[in-house]
Scaffold this motif. Structure first.
Motif, PDB file in Angstrom:
ATOM      1  N   SER A 141     -10.162  -5.950  -2.212  1.00  0.00           N
ATOM      2  CA  SER A 141     -10.481  -4.544  -1.945  1.00  0.00           C
ATOM      3  C   SER A 141      -9.376  -3.613  -2.415  1.00  0.00           C
ATOM      4  O   SER A 141      -9.613  -2.444  -2.711  1.00  0.00           O
ATOM      5  CB  SER A 141     -10.724  -4.335  -0.454  1.00  0.00           C
ATOM      6  N   LYS A 194     -13.760  -2.955   7.029  1.00  0.00           N
ATOM      7  CA  LYS A 194     -13.651  -1.690   6.298  1.00  0.00           C
ATOM      8  C   LYS A 194     -12.345  -0.970   6.626  1.00  0.00           C
ATOM      9  O   LYS A 194     -11.706  -0.379   5.743  1.00  0.00           O
ATOM     10  CB  LYS A 194     -14.842  -0.791   6.632  1.00  0.00           C
ATOM     11  N   THR A 239     -22.747  -5.432 -13.728  1.00  0.00           N
ATOM     12  CA  THR A 239     -21.572  -4.559 -13.727  1.00  0.00           C
ATOM     13  C   THR A 239     -21.157  -4.200 -15.142  1.00  0.00           C
ATOM     14  O   THR A 239     -20.871  -3.046 -15.458  1.00  0.00           O
ATOM     15  CB  THR A 239     -20.401  -5.253 -13.003  1.00  0.00           C
ATOM     16  N   SER A 241     -14.036  -3.704  -9.291  1.00  0.00           N
ATOM     17  CA  SER A 241     -12.841  -4.405  -8.814  1.00  0.00           C
ATOM     18  C   SER A 241     -12.409  -5.423  -9.856  1.00  0.00           C
ATOM     19  O   SER A 241     -13.178  -6.319 -10.223  1.00  0.00           O
ATOM     20  CB  SER A 241     -13.120  -5.103  -7.481  1.00  0.00           C
ATOM     21  N   LYS A 280     -12.533  -8.947  -8.385  1.00  0.00           N
ATOM     22  CA  LYS A 280     -13.875  -9.529  -8.325  1.00  0.00           C
ATOM     23  C   LYS A 280     -14.352  -9.952  -9.703  1.00  0.00           C
ATOM     24  O   LYS A 280     -14.924 -11.027  -9.881  1.00  0.00           O
ATOM     25  CB  LYS A 280     -14.853  -8.518  -7.721  1.00  0.00           C
ATOM     26  N   LYS A 302      -9.513  -2.736   4.880  1.00  0.00           N
ATOM     27  CA  LYS A 302      -9.549  -2.419   3.449  1.00  0.00           C
ATOM     28  C   LYS A 302      -8.989  -1.023   3.190  1.00  0.00           C
ATOM     29  O   LYS A 302      -8.252  -0.799   2.231  1.00  0.00           O
ATOM     30  CB  LYS A 302     -10.982  -2.515   2.925  1.00  0.00           C
ATOM     31  N   LYS A 303      -9.382  -0.084   4.063  1.00  0.00           N
ATOM     32  CA  LYS A 303      -8.877   1.280   3.922  1.00  0.00           C
ATOM     33  C   LYS A 303      -7.354   1.303   4.063  1.00  0.00           C
ATOM     34  O   LYS A 303      -6.648   1.951   3.276  1.00  0.00           O
ATOM     35  CB  LYS A 303      -9.523   2.176   4.984  1.00  0.00           C
ATOM     36  N   GLU A 337     -10.070  -2.166  -5.847  1.00  0.00           N
ATOM     37  CA  GLU A 337     -11.417  -1.618  -6.025  1.00  0.00           C
ATOM     38  C   GLU A 337     -11.339  -0.123  -6.297  1.00  0.00           C
ATOM     39  O   GLU A 337     -10.710   0.628  -5.554  1.00  0.00           O
ATOM     40  CB  GLU A 337     -12.250  -1.886  -4.768  1.00  0.00           C
ATOM     41  N   ASP A 338     -11.987   0.308  -7.387  1.00  0.00           N
ATOM     42  CA  ASP A 338     -11.977   1.724  -7.757  1.00  0.00           C
ATOM     43  C   ASP A 338     -13.085   2.477  -7.017  1.00  0.00           C
ATOM     44  O   ASP A 338     -13.913   1.883  -6.325  1.00  0.00           O
ATOM     45  CB  ASP A 338     -12.165   1.875  -9.268  1.00  0.00           C
ATOM     46  N   ASN A 339     -13.119   3.792  -7.220  1.00  0.00           N
ATOM     47  CA  ASN A 339     -14.113   4.615  -6.532  1.00  0.00           C
ATOM     48  C   ASN A 339     -15.545   4.276  -6.928  1.00  0.00           C
ATOM     49  O   ASN A 339     -16.481   4.535  -6.176  1.00  0.00           O
ATOM     50  CB  ASN A 339     -13.846   6.100  -6.808  1.00  0.00           C
ATOM     51  N   ASP A 340     -15.724   3.736  -8.137  1.00  0.00           N
ATOM     52  CA  ASP A 340     -17.072   3.361  -8.575  1.00  0.00           C
ATOM     53  C   ASP A 340     -17.398   1.913  -8.222  1.00  0.00           C
ATOM     54  O   ASP A 340     -18.319   1.320  -8.784  1.00  0.00           O
ATOM     55  CB  ASP A 340     -17.227   3.580 -10.078  1.00  0.00           C
ATOM     56  N   ASN A 341     -16.607   1.335  -7.273  1.00  0.00           N
ATOM     57  CA  ASN A 341     -16.802  -0.032  -6.767  1.00  0.00           C
ATOM     58  C   ASN A 341     -16.452  -1.120  -7.780  1.00  0.00           C
ATOM     59  O   ASN A 341     -16.752  -2.290  -7.550  1.00  0.00           O
ATOM     60  CB  ASN A 341     -18.251  -0.241  -6.283  1.00  0.00           C
TER      61      ASN A 341
END
Length: 631
Positions: free
Chosen positions: A526, A486, A579, A535, A538, A489-490, A529-533
């Motif tokens: 990652s 994590k 999704t 990607s 992906k 990713k951050k 990847e947007d705020n709503d998860n």
């Protein structure tokens, strides 16, 4: 077991009840003054003594905490009545009668009024006084859907037992009976239908020739009220009185359902009557669920919305007596005090909560799990007090609250973050950063703090401190793979936003060194990847949204392992479909019934109209028809 066996005297002559002496019960209540069962035992025990002063003292002690317990107020006033202390009785009625919506207490009041105003000896004057008392009671608690019926019955019985002597008195009695019954059948009550039957019998007994006229006048209003009354019966059928400290979300929800129903105003009541009913149900909820802070909070907010600020404040303070550790009630009370600018009372309000919780935190009997929870709550209380100080007296004095919070053994990182943000919003970035750095020393191994700190640094475009926090975190979480991923990713997002190609490559290299079991692809995905998860990596690279019919490679040996791989691929398709479905649902407007369909439904006859006629309308076929129609 008989009462004589339960009640025993010790060698010192102290009354015992249920195995506990009065002194034992008092000792228990010193440890927990909110133990309702112990209070009831104590009240029962002292009432079996002849010590009037001790009885009065016990009642007053209990009612100083449980101020809205109408049943105990009734017992207390009944005790004063039993010893003929009428001046005290009238004083107690004057203090509490209109503040406590308890029907049985009001019935005791009526009984007292009738005792001191005997209509046999007092004549018309006494009759008028008692009648006014009944009307006063009906005006205040006659709308109590759950409990008011006995009061109405008492009033009707009182009128029925009146023996008029003159023609005018006979006519007056009949009119009073009729008016009372009209009110009864126009008020929602549990036994509304029985009241209607009583009214029918009354009119037929008085005069059969005029009965139809009066009944026809009242029938439409009764028939209109009846379905609403049935709704109320269903809404309230599961409501139960809960005197003990037991949380019941279901009971709270039942009261909220009732209050919301009243607010809908289905009975189309005038605003003053509507407000009276809503206020009454709110008040009753605090009596039935006094240990549920939510009912007190909601009632106070409602009163404030009606500009009844004094009563709103009083309700919160009464609620705090039985819920002294309620966060929501403290917050509400603090806000009320903040409006009038009393900073000392604001501090006192929060410190009462902090001291109480701190004592529990330091208790030797508390578990580590509960310690963590209480520590978090105390920290939040300090943050609330610090925020109030900032708004009322400025940042400088608010810093003193932060200093107090740091001395608490169970302080959490949240106080440091709240303090840092307070300084930041006061345009002092340096102090804010120092607070974050100080917290990093103490809470660097708590991912929640590290995540929050990195977010703050990103918002400030502070790459230097971000890298410093990143390096410290790699050490602190070296044995916690989940958090390491994590953090990488951050930081990947930081590099994507503020770094360059070389810094991104270096981060990927570092990722592979620290987490050799992972691939750089995990980090790359990652970054997109947007705020709503969502990607893009992906969806396209990992799930392969354009390759739904992928064939196995002919050069591979198609074995059970590859079959398992296809199974995983199928799972990916499921994820992809989910999704995509979420994306579609966001862009899809709400379902709306078209006017043509709505107008048709309005004119269709009800099925019951054809209950005794040939089946020319089949509701099931009608439903099937509408299901298959394409518009």
């Amino acid at each position: 077991m008989t009462d004589s066996k339960r009640r025993k005297l010790t060698s010192s002559g102290v009354l015992k009840t249920g195995g506990n002496t009065i002194d034992d019960l008092k000792t228990d209540l010193e440890k927990d003054k909110l133990d309702y069962s112990k209070w009831m035992e104590l009240i029962e025990a002292v009432n079996k003594t002849t010590d009037s002063d001790k009885i009065v003292e016990t009642y007053k002690s209990y009612l100083s905490i449980f101020k809205n317990d109408g049943d105990v107020w009734k017992k207390y006033i009944g005790f004063e009545l039993s010893r003929g202390n009428h001046s005290e009785v009238e004083s107690l009625f004057g203090q509490n009668l209109t503040q406590i919506y308890n029907v049985e207490l009001w019935r005791l009041y009526i009984e007292y009024v009738r005792t001191v105003n005997d209509i046999v000896t007092g004549g018309e004057q006494a009759m008028n006084v008692v009648t006014k008392a009944f009307n006063f009671a009906i005006d205040n608690v006659g709308i109590d859907f759950l409990s008011a019926q006995p009061l109405w019955n008492d009033y009707l019985k009182f009128l029925n037992e009146w023996s008029p002597l003159t023609t005018n008195e006979i006519r007056t009695k009949t009119e009073r009976q009729r008016n009372l019954l009209k009110r009864m059948i126009s008020t929602p009550l549990l036994h509304l239908e029985d009241n209607w039957k009583t009214y029918l019998d009354f009119e037929n007994d008085v005069n059969q020739s005029t009965a139809r006229k009066y009944i026809n006048e009242r029938s439409p209003e009764y028939m209109k009220l009846r379905p609403f009354n049935t709704e109320l019966i269903h809404l309230t059928s599961s409501i139960k009185y809960n005197p003990d400290k037991i949380n019941s979300k279901r009971q709270v929800q039942l009261w909220k359902n009732w209050i919301n129903w009243e607010k809908l105003n289905k009975m189309n009541l005038p605003s003053d009557i509507l407000d009276k009913r809503i206020n009454y149900v709110y008040r009753k909820s605090t009596e039935y669920l006094r240990f549920q802070p939510e009912v007190w909070y909601n009632y106070s907010v409602y009163l404030a919305s009606k500009n009844n600020t004094d009563m709103a404040s009083s309700i919160i303070q009464t609620g705090l007596l039985v819920n002294p550790e309620s966060f929501s009630l403290r917050f509400n009370h603090s806000n009320q005090l903040e409006k009038i600018g009393d900073v000392e009372l604001v501090k006192e309000t929060w410190m009462e909560l902090i001291d109480s919780l701190t004592a529990k935190y330091e208790s030797e009997t508390i578990t580590e799990e509960h310690k963590l929870i209480i520590g978090r709550c105390v920290s939040r209380a300090y943050s609330c007090l610090m925020g109030a100080y900032k708004r009322m007296v400025g940042t400088t004095k608010a810093r003193a609250i932060f200093s107090m919070a740091r001395k608490f053994k169970g302080v959490t990182w949240h106080v440091f973050v709240d303090y840092a943000m307070m300084e930041y919003n006061s345009n002092d970035l340096k102090i804010a950063l120092r607070s974050f750095e100080l917290a990093l020393k103490y809470f660097g191994k708590e991912f929640g703090f590290v995540d929050t700190y990195l977010d703050f640094l990103i918002s400030q475009k502070d790459l230097a401190n971000s890298k410093k926090a990143f390096e410290i975190s790699l050490i602190n979480f070296k044995d916690q793979k989940e958090y390491l991923i994590k953090i990488f990713k951050k930081f990947m997002k930081i590099e994507m936003a503020f770094g360059d190609v070389n810094s991104i490559k270096l981060l990927e290299k570092r990722f592979c060194e620290v987490l050799p079991d992972e691939t750089p692809f995990v980090l790359a995905s990652s970054a997109f990847e947007d705020n709503d998860n969502f990607s893009a990596v992906k969806m396209i690279d990992e799930y392969g949204i354009y390759n739904k019919h992928t064939e196995p490679d002919l050069n591979d040996n198609y074995s059970s392992s590859s079959a398992a791989g296809n199974s995983n691929q199928s799972e990916n398709y499921d994820i992809e479909e989910e999704t995509l479905a979420n994306i579609r649902s966001e862009n899809k407007g709400p379902f709306v019934v078209r006017d043509e369909v709505y107008n048709l439904l309005r004119v269709l006859p009800k099925a019951e109209y054809y209950a005794d006629k040939p089946a020319i309308f089949d509701p099931k076929k009608a439903v099937e028809f509408f299901q298959n129609i394409e518009l």
